[in-house]
Design an enzyme around this catalytic site. Sequence first.
Site, PDB file in Angstrom:
ATOM      1  N   LYS A 112       3.410   9.824  -2.082  1.00  0.00           N
ATOM      2  CA  LYS A 112       2.125   9.865  -1.396  1.00  0.00           C
ATOM      3  C   LYS A 112       1.922  11.165  -0.630  1.00  0.00           C
ATOM      4  CE  LYS A 112       0.862   4.997  -0.878  1.00  0.00           C
ATOM      5  NZ  LYS A 112       1.642   4.496  -1.986  1.00  0.00           N
ATOM      6  N   LYS A 147       2.137   4.653   6.570  1.00  0.00           N
ATOM      7  CA  LYS A 147       2.397   4.318   5.166  1.00  0.00           C
ATOM      8  C   LYS A 147       3.732   4.889   4.725  1.00  0.00           C
ATOM      9  CE  LYS A 147      -2.377   4.233   3.404  1.00  0.00           C
ATOM     10  NZ  LYS A 147      -3.274   4.836   2.385  1.00  0.00           N
ATOM     11  N   ARG A 189      -0.332   5.543 -15.298  1.00  0.00           N
ATOM     12  CA  ARG A 189      -0.053   4.621 -16.408  1.00  0.00           C
ATOM     13  C   ARG A 189      -1.354   3.976 -16.838  1.00  0.00           C
ATOM     14  NH1 ARG A 189      -1.044   0.179 -13.517  1.00  0.00           N
ATOM     15  NH2 ARG A 189      -0.228   0.011 -11.395  1.00  0.00           N
TER      16      ARG A 189
END
Length: 345
Positions: free
Chosen positions: A164, A206, A341
Amino acid sequence: MLRFINAKQRRGIIDAPRLVARLQARNMSSGGMYQTECGLYVDSQLPPNFSKILIANRGEIACRVIRTARELGVKTVAVFSDADAHAEHVRMADEAVRIGEPPAAESYLVTERIIQAAKDTGAQAIHPGYGFLSENAEFADALAEAGVKFIGPPSGAIRDMGSKSASKIIMTDANVPVVPGYHGEDQSEEKLVAEATKIGYPLMIKAVLGGGGKGMRIVTSAEEFLPMLDAAKRESMKSFKDDNVLLERYIQRPRHIEFQVFADQHGNAVHLFERDCSVQRRHQKVLEEAPAPGMSPELRAKMGQSAVDAAKAVGYEGAGTVEFIFDAETNDYFFMEMNTRLQVE
């Protein structure tokens, strides 16, 4: 260890070349372009990239890949654990190879067995589907070393978007909006407290390698910061074996809007519009709506271009999803992450 099943031994298998020939005869009036039964538009004058692929997955996603490959005239190889020996994807594929015991760690996650199955069957490429090895950069590297094409993004893109903090630095350099916050390497308590004060409250902690809502905490005041930081780090270490975190401004009226992108090997990328995924429980999507309600054509074009810019910034190839958080109070949007993906949805 490896056992092969011939497609002729199964019922209900369609002759892929014959099917494609029938579709071509029916649709050749459009100058070589025809539409398959699953909606694909194919130029019959172009040769397929591969004559045979292996699907390193099971269940519905394997079946979908097999159906699409069949309509393109591409043969398929399924892999299966003992638990899936009689599964639908095994029956549908032209060939099937046993790769191990029922636990995924002993079958679908064993890179060496999957590569060996591809070599033994003559598969030129491997489609990972989603889950399992689909976002595993080491798997993509191993295929490249073995001379087998990975139907997915380059390993570098998987690594960059898997972090991230690294992804937000890349997006900032590409002029893709990111949530104001701290994504630095200094993880000392003093530094994080100082950066939290600069950002202001409420804010979000986070996990850098996080996903699925794990390692995330909302902090509403300075008094809550250290206890929430400790909790986020513990959860991150337990889930991802890494306790580095980033800090971001907390958007109090958020919407979660994501764009499907596709990119080729020549630097081109497009988006196929958006989904609104704002209905969530514990940071997990419950309901998705497309097109996103209230999305103006101007905002759609702007966010779509940012999604394309994000894909190009990491040299992306194949299908991916760029996720944004949208501030309903200001109409600003910010990059959150990219799923490297085929999307589960």
